[in-house]
Write a protein that holds these residues in place. Structure first.
Motif, PDB file in Angstrom:
ATOM      1  N   ASN A  16       0.717  -1.372  -0.060  1.00  0.00           N
ATOM      2  CA  ASN A  16      -0.299  -0.268  -0.350  1.00  0.00           C
ATOM      3  C   ASN A  16       0.714   0.962  -0.010  1.00  0.00           C
ATOM      4  O   ASN A  16       0.515   2.338   0.017  1.00  0.00           O
ATOM      5  CB  ASN A  16      -0.820   0.080   1.350  1.00  0.00           C
ATOM      6  CG  ASN A  16      -1.757  -0.992   1.145  1.00  0.00           C
ATOM      7  OD1 ASN A  16      -2.186  -1.722   0.579  1.00  0.00           O
ATOM      8  ND2 ASN A  16      -2.135  -1.760   2.590  1.00  0.00           N
ATOM      9  N   GLY A  18      -3.042   3.192   9.652  1.00  0.00           N
ATOM     10  CA  GLY A  18      -2.679   2.123   8.792  1.00  0.00           C
ATOM     11  C   GLY A  18      -2.288   1.477  10.013  1.00  0.00           C
ATOM     12  O   GLY A  18      -2.100   0.102   9.789  1.00  0.00           O
ATOM     13  N   ILE A  60      -2.736  -1.329  13.755  1.00  0.00           N
ATOM     14  CA  ILE A  60      -3.982  -1.878  13.468  1.00  0.00           C
ATOM     15  C   ILE A  60      -4.072  -2.295  15.054  1.00  0.00           C
ATOM     16  O   ILE A  60      -2.761  -2.666  15.680  1.00  0.00           O
ATOM     17  CB  ILE A  60      -3.119  -3.952  12.683  1.00  0.00           C
ATOM     18  CG1 ILE A  60      -3.406  -4.032  11.459  1.00  0.00           C
ATOM     19  CG2 ILE A  60      -4.127  -4.857  13.402  1.00  0.00           C
ATOM     20  CD1 ILE A  60      -3.247  -5.226  10.608  1.00  0.00           C
ATOM     21  N   ARG A 100      -7.526  -1.480  11.351  1.00  0.00           N
ATOM     22  CA  ARG A 100      -6.502  -0.379  11.043  1.00  0.00           C
ATOM     23  C   ARG A 100      -7.208   0.268  11.801  1.00  0.00           C
ATOM     24  O   ARG A 100      -8.425   0.499  11.464  1.00  0.00           O
ATOM     25  CB  ARG A 100      -6.788  -0.771   9.689  1.00  0.00           C
ATOM     26  CG  ARG A 100      -5.973  -2.421   9.117  1.00  0.00           C
ATOM     27  CD  ARG A 100      -5.391  -1.481   7.402  1.00  0.00           C
ATOM     28  NE  ARG A 100      -3.818  -2.628   7.421  1.00  0.00           N
ATOM     29  CZ  ARG A 100      -3.018  -2.743   7.623  1.00  0.00           C
ATOM     30  NH1 ARG A 100      -2.675  -1.494   8.092  1.00  0.00           N
ATOM     31  NH2 ARG A 100      -2.299  -3.704   7.381  1.00  0.00           N
ATOM     32  N   LYS A 104       2.204   0.405  11.580  1.00  0.00           N
ATOM     33  CA  LYS A 104       1.779   0.048  10.189  1.00  0.00           C
ATOM     34  C   LYS A 104       3.706  -0.246   9.304  1.00  0.00           C
ATOM     35  O   LYS A 104       4.566   0.977   9.836  1.00  0.00           O
ATOM     36  CB  LYS A 104       1.296   1.541   9.507  1.00  0.00           C
ATOM     37  CG  LYS A 104       1.265   2.260   7.868  1.00  0.00           C
ATOM     38  CD  LYS A 104       0.672   3.818   7.418  1.00  0.00           C
ATOM     39  CE  LYS A 104       1.217   3.538   6.539  1.00  0.00           C
ATOM     40  NZ  LYS A 104       0.990   5.100   5.762  1.00  0.00           N
ATOM     41  N   TYR A 130       2.487  -2.039   4.133  1.00  0.00           N
ATOM     42  CA  TYR A 130       1.698  -3.545   3.592  1.00  0.00           C
ATOM     43  C   TYR A 130       0.445  -4.093   4.546  1.00  0.00           C
ATOM     44  O   TYR A 130       0.245  -3.848   5.634  1.00  0.00           O
ATOM     45  CB  TYR A 130       2.851  -4.102   3.513  1.00  0.00           C
ATOM     46  CG  TYR A 130       4.149  -4.837   3.063  1.00  0.00           C
ATOM     47  CD1 TYR A 130       3.601  -4.729   1.441  1.00  0.00           C
ATOM     48  CD2 TYR A 130       5.078  -3.985   3.538  1.00  0.00           C
ATOM     49  CE1 TYR A 130       5.020  -4.384   0.787  1.00  0.00           C
ATOM     50  CE2 TYR A 130       5.635  -3.929   2.813  1.00  0.00           C
ATOM     51  CZ  TYR A 130       6.024  -4.410   1.647  1.00  0.00           C
ATOM     52  OH  TYR A 130       7.380  -3.921   0.673  1.00  0.00           O
ATOM     53  N   ASN A 131       0.110  -4.197   3.611  1.00  0.00           N
ATOM     54  CA  ASN A 131      -1.661  -5.224   4.395  1.00  0.00           C
ATOM     55  C   ASN A 131      -1.613  -6.818   4.448  1.00  0.00           C
ATOM     56  O   ASN A 131      -0.821  -7.350   3.544  1.00  0.00           O
ATOM     57  CB  ASN A 131      -2.858  -4.217   3.519  1.00  0.00           C
ATOM     58  CG  ASN A 131      -4.488  -4.361   3.876  1.00  0.00           C
ATOM     59  OD1 ASN A 131      -4.026  -5.096   5.834  1.00  0.00           O
ATOM     60  ND2 ASN A 131      -5.616  -4.438   2.910  1.00  0.00           N
ATOM     61  N   TYR A 132      -2.378  -7.249   5.390  1.00  0.00           N
ATOM     62  CA  TYR A 132      -2.131  -8.581   4.968  1.00  0.00           C
ATOM     63  C   TYR A 132      -3.791  -9.239   5.286  1.00  0.00           C
ATOM     64  O   TYR A 132      -4.925  -8.788   5.839  1.00  0.00           O
ATOM     65  CB  TYR A 132      -1.573  -8.978   6.722  1.00  0.00           C
ATOM     66  CG  TYR A 132       0.291  -8.921   6.629  1.00  0.00           C
ATOM     67  CD1 TYR A 132       1.019  -8.642   5.655  1.00  0.00           C
ATOM     68  CD2 TYR A 132       0.026  -6.885   7.304  1.00  0.00           C
ATOM     69  CE1 TYR A 132       2.636  -8.527   6.145  1.00  0.00           C
ATOM     70  CE2 TYR A 132       1.380  -6.809   7.479  1.00  0.00           C
ATOM     71  CZ  TYR A 132       2.701  -7.550   6.289  1.00  0.00           C
ATOM     72  OH  TYR A 132       3.508  -6.755   6.336  1.00  0.00           O
TER      73      TYR A 132
END
Length: 427
Positions: A337, A369, A371, A388, A420, A423-425
């Motif tokens: 991202n 962003g 978590i 998020r 953050k 990257y998103n998982y």
């Protein structure tokens, strides 16, 4: 995923363990969570040095997705798998939009500007930002996995579509272009170019035949630009007819096919441009690097009757591929991202500022962003929320959880789970 990464108290990588062993270590408090993505445990007490089995990192680079797999050559087991989604085309579109806005602004504000087209010099090995981002994404994950796992070798799919070998199979590498692997490079290219479907009827998931757009009987060549894919029924029906004669009653489909014939394959171009830059990057690790072609990857996958996925393609890269054990493997889905933008304000589609951007990204120790886990004990939003966060300078945050968007959660109820990192998982 059935394997969990493990490191000792000195952060030295150990053999990955089964998820049941990981739960036992956590339950007895022999280990703690060191990292969420990829999920890694760290031992609280040192143990006797035990031999660690080496792992091979396998990479299948692509324009949109890159497959990553960690394979134990001794046990033939895939211990970790991931699919990394790149943002190269998004970067390209953003740069194009920025260029258009700058040109429009300069035309409005500058009566005359001398042309300047020789004032920029590019260093040797320069790549476009959209291509360089793919290299950097892979570099990031190679470095992360090397810190957490005992990697001793790397395999990379170097040549996905080799144009010279497709035109002349005898130019080099007869050992894999002739015999059992003959035609794999050409078929893989055509499958990608024509979206893995029959160009005439759109049928998918059936055996395809390589078909000549301009028939050989009428002087057509074996050039890659004259080849396409069709199902057996359409191929027999077309016979030796020219495509214009065969599709004279469907001019829309005819024009679409002829346009696709002339259009270059952007994904293949991106892979071919970055392949040697990625190879040079992997060699800087000091580990032995094995290179394999795309045809060899497909051959290995077909011989083991594995489905077409990015992480399975990565596991089948190179001549060192054993008969794989893929039981219980669930790949980690990674989406790049980026880290946001440096724009001081946002603009509308015409390039005019339309909203303000705060100077500081962090609010009370949180950043958009991250978590987080919020435990709300009073008010209208009582409950636990994990997701998020989007920070606000007022200290009232929004959380994108699995059950939807939750607005107006106080920062006092939030606890960071994962910072953050661009990257998103998902699984």
């Amino acid at each position: 995923m059935c394997k969990v990464l493990l490191i000792d108290t000195n952060k030295k990588s150990l053999d990955p363990i089964h998820s049941a062993q990981a739960r036992l270590l956590l339950r007895n408090r022999f280990a703690a969570v060191y990292r969420r993505f990829p999920f890694t445990l760290i031992l609280k007490e040192s143990r006797l040095d035990s031999p660690v089995q080496p792992l091979r990192l396998k990479i299948d680079p692509g324009a949109k997705f890159t497959g990553i797999a960690l394979v134990n050559d001794a046990t033939r087991e895939v211990v970790f798998a991931a699919e990394l989604k790149h943002r190269g085309f998004a970067i390209r579109d953003a740069i194009n939009a920025r260029r258009q806005l700058r040109r429009s602004r300069r035309n409005r504000k500058t009566r005359y500007r001398r042309p300047r087209f020789l004032n920029r010099t590019r260093p040797e090995g320069w790549l476009a930002p959209s291509l360089q981002s793919r290299i950097e994404n892979i570099k990031t994950w190679v470095e992360r996995l090397r810190k957490l796992t005992p990697i001793t070798a790397i395999s990379q799919e170097l040549v996905r579509f080799d144009m010279q070998l497709m035109c002349n199979p005898d130019i080099q590498g007869k050992e894999y272009q002739q015999g059992t692997l003959a035609g794999y490079e050409t078929r893989e290219y055509l499958l990608e170019k024509w979206n893995r479907q029959c160009v005439y009827c759109g049928t998918k998931d059936v055996p395809f035949q390589v078909e000549h757009i301009h028939p050989r009987a009428r002087g057509g060549s074996n050039s890659i630009t004259n080849l396409t894919l069709s199902c057996e029924k359409c191929n027999v029906k077309k016979g030796v007819k020219d495509i214009k004669e065969f599709l004279k009653l469907d001019p829309t489909k005819l024009s679409k096919i002829l346009a696709q014939v002339k259009r270059p394959l952007a994904d293949a171009a991106a892979v071919n441009t970055t392949r040697f830059a990625l190879l040079a990057l992997l060699k800087t690790t000091g580990l032995p690097v094995e290179a394999g072609s795309g045809g060899l990857t497909k051959f290995n996958r077909s011989q083991q009757k594995l489905e077409k996925t990015h992480w399975l393609d990565a596991a089948c890269v190179g001549k060192s591929t054993p008969i794989l054990n893929i039981s219980c493997v669930k790949p980690l889905l990674i989406t790049a991202n980026g880290h946001g933008t440096r724009q001081s304000c946002r603009t509308d589609k015409f390039g005019f500022p339309n909203r303000y951007v705060p100077r500081f990204k962090f609010v009370n120790g949180f950043q958009t962003g991250d978590i987080i886990k919020a435990v709300v004990t009073k008010g209208k939003k009582v409950g636990e929320y994990v997701g998020r966060v989007a920070v606000r300078t007022t200290g009232s945050f929004n959380i994108s959880s699995r059950n939807g968007l939750v607005q107006g959660v106080s920062h006092k109820t939030c606890k960071t789970i994962y910072k953050k990192d661009g990257y998103n998982y998902a699984f």
